[in-house]
Design a protein around this motif. Structure first.
Motif, mmCIF file in Angstrom:
data_model
loop_
_atom_site.group_PDB
_atom_site.id
_atom_site.type_symbol
_atom_site.label_atom_id
_atom_site.label_comp_id
_atom_site.label_asym_id
_atom_site.label_seq_id
_atom_site.Cartn_x
_atom_site.Cartn_y
_atom_site.Cartn_z
ATOM 1 N N SER A 172 0.838 -1.191 0.000
ATOM 2 C CA SER A 172 0.000 0.000 0.000
ATOM 3 C C SER A 172 0.879 1.248 0.000
ATOM 4 O O SER A 172 1.926 1.273 0.636
ATOM 5 C CB SER A 172 -0.903 0.012 1.237
ATOM 6 O OG SER A 172 -1.583 1.250 1.367
ATOM 7 N N TYR A 204 -1.098 -6.039 0.818
ATOM 8 C CA TYR A 204 -2.300 -6.820 0.548
ATOM 9 C C TYR A 204 -1.919 -8.078 -0.219
ATOM 10 O O TYR A 204 -1.068 -8.044 -1.110
ATOM 11 C CB TYR A 204 -3.306 -6.009 -0.280
ATOM 12 C CG TYR A 204 -3.844 -4.801 0.459
ATOM 13 C CD1 TYR A 204 -4.785 -4.936 1.475
ATOM 14 C CD2 TYR A 204 -3.397 -3.525 0.136
ATOM 15 C CE1 TYR A 204 -5.273 -3.835 2.156
ATOM 16 C CE2 TYR A 204 -3.877 -2.411 0.813
ATOM 17 C CZ TYR A 204 -4.813 -2.575 1.821
ATOM 18 O OH TYR A 204 -5.292 -1.479 2.492
ATOM 19 N N LEU A 264 -6.324 -0.515 -6.585
ATOM 20 C CA LEU A 264 -5.808 -1.872 -6.644
ATOM 21 C C LEU A 264 -6.456 -2.595 -7.814
ATOM 22 O O LEU A 264 -7.654 -2.439 -8.075
ATOM 23 C CB LEU A 264 -6.099 -2.621 -5.344
ATOM 24 C CG LEU A 264 -5.423 -2.073 -4.083
ATOM 25 C CD1 LEU A 264 -5.869 -2.850 -2.863
ATOM 26 C CD2 LEU A 264 -3.908 -2.128 -4.211
ATOM 27 N N GLU A 305 -9.207 1.165 -2.378
ATOM 28 C CA GLU A 305 -8.656 0.679 -1.119
ATOM 29 C C GLU A 305 -9.379 1.324 0.061
ATOM 30 O O GLU A 305 -9.375 2.539 0.211
ATOM 31 C CB GLU A 305 -7.164 1.007 -1.053
ATOM 32 C CG GLU A 305 -6.493 0.580 0.239
ATOM 33 C CD GLU A 305 -5.038 1.034 0.322
ATOM 34 O OE1 GLU A 305 -4.348 0.621 1.267
ATOM 35 O OE2 GLU A 305 -4.610 1.830 -0.549
ATOM 36 N N PHE A 341 -13.710 -3.899 -0.145
ATOM 37 C CA PHE A 341 -13.156 -3.253 -1.337
ATOM 38 C C PHE A 341 -14.281 -3.034 -2.345
ATOM 39 O O PHE A 341 -15.092 -3.924 -2.586
ATOM 40 C CB PHE A 341 -12.064 -4.115 -1.962
ATOM 41 C CG PHE A 341 -10.782 -4.121 -1.178
ATOM 42 C CD1 PHE A 341 -9.739 -3.279 -1.513
ATOM 43 C CD2 PHE A 341 -10.627 -4.964 -0.089
ATOM 44 C CE1 PHE A 341 -8.562 -3.274 -0.791
ATOM 45 C CE2 PHE A 341 -9.452 -4.967 0.643
ATOM 46 C CZ PHE A 341 -8.414 -4.119 0.292
#
Length: 358
Positions: free
Chosen positions: A97, A105, A166, A187, A196
């Motif tokens: 991140s 993640y 993401l 995120e 999410f």
């Protein structure tokens, strides 16, 4: 139930429109995600007590490695972090991140799915300076957040783009015919229960399917200079640039870029260091570090880095004998590497002396 229904209706609306909605996720996770603990029949073991530390959270604040542009890359030997084994098997894909220092993640590409070990979810790791696990949410070291409207047929990788979105790659196709998708997600705050939010879904298929197949199997993605790249899991690991359509949810185009001259085959991990001097690829048992030219961008960057031999390569010393590494990322601001494996092991590769790859 009303709240869960509202969440699902919002996600469906997002996927059916052509306009990108950047609003924060409006709801909470599926109630099934917080159901009773797994039955023993799930076959999964609990997280090791050593990993469940109650110490306060702390960022991964290693001192950035200093390099000279054009200098040979170097890397050390992988060290298994046995005090922080993952809580679920089949780890495949890892990304750091940018908004939350020390947070990574990871996702699963298979394995048994239960309410406490789901597949359609992204899991969180937070590491300290010595790579020890720290709590992320209410004392949990490895919490997960549901991803709605993104079925996990064969999730294989996750990357982060320049806007901190993401991207989940449902890109596995071991059967040669499975449909493949890219999912773009927002995120949430990792210390909340928010899931999410999927803001776009793009079908994909390789333009040059393997013989007798409708597409190619893939396990590694890379975000580089505003573009998404996908590596086919085959000999010499060819890479393709994804051309996103103007309209959300339309199929993407995939343009062949290059492949390795060196014998780097069937990769499952791809990652570039923040200073752009290193490109690292990995398979289940071995990783390779290539020197890269930070002055180049996009296709040219990859063609140059992939045209020669690696400056370093090593195998993963798995306690089980075969870790099956399928996720990896550079630690932001450093030349250290973090890998996750399908057998729950985590490996840290600290920067170290150069080793001849021959």
């Amino acid at each position: 139930m009303i709240l869960a229904a509202a969440v699902l209706l919002t996600a469906v609306a997002l996927l059916s429109t052509t306009d990108v909605d950047s609003r924060p996720w409006p709801g909470k996770p599926d109630p099934a995600a917080v159901a009773a603990p797994d039955p023993v029949a799930s076959g999964e073991t609990a997280v090791s007590p050593a990993a469940q530390t109650a110490e306060p959270a702390a960022p991964f604040t290693g001192v950035p490695s200093l390099t000279v542009p054009g200098a040979a890359a170097k890397a050390g030997q992988p060290i298994a972090i046995h005090t922080a084994d993952l809580p679920a098997s089949e780890a495949s894909g890892l990304v750091a991140s940018r908004r939350h220092p020390g947070v990574f993640y990871w996702l699963r590409d298979g394995g048994g799915a239960t309410s406490q070990r789901p597949r359609a979810a992204l899991w969180t790791i937070r590491l300290g300076e010595q790579a020890q696990a720290y709590p992320v949410r209410r004392g949990e070291n490895f919490p997960f957040a549901q991803v709605f409207e993104a079925p996990n047929t064969d999730w294989e990788d996750v990357v982060i783009d320049d806007d901190d979105n993401l991207w989940i790659g449902d890109i596995g196709a071991n059967d040669c015919v499975s449909k493949q998708y890219l999912y773009r997600t927002l995120e949430p705050e990792p210390d909340t229960d928010d899931p999410f939010m999927v803001t776009a879904r793009y079908p994909l298929a390789f333009p040059d399917p393997a013989p007798g197949c409708k597409t190619r199997n893939a396990e590694a993605m890379l975000w580089l200079d505003g573009e998404l790249y996908v590596f086919a899991k085959t000999a010499n690991s060819p890479v393709y640039r994804v051309v996103l359509p103007a309209e959300r949810n339309a199929p993407v185009a995939m343009l062949p870029v290059t492949k390795f001259d060196y014998a780097v085959n069937k990769i499952s991990v791809s990652t570039v260091s923040d200073d752009r001097t290193r490109l690292t690829l990995a398979g289940h048992a071995r990783y390779w570090v290539f020197a890269a030219d930070p002055a180049l961008t996009g296709d040219a960057f990859l063609r140059q880095a992939m045209s020669g031999k690696p400056v370093h390569t090593a195998t993963f010393d798995s306690a089980a004998g075969n870790a099956s590494v399928e996720g990896g990322s550079y630690v932001p601001g450093t030349h250290d590497l973090l890998f996750v494996a399908e057998n729950k092991e985590i490996f840290l590769v600290p920067d170290g002396p150069v080793v001849d790859a021959r």
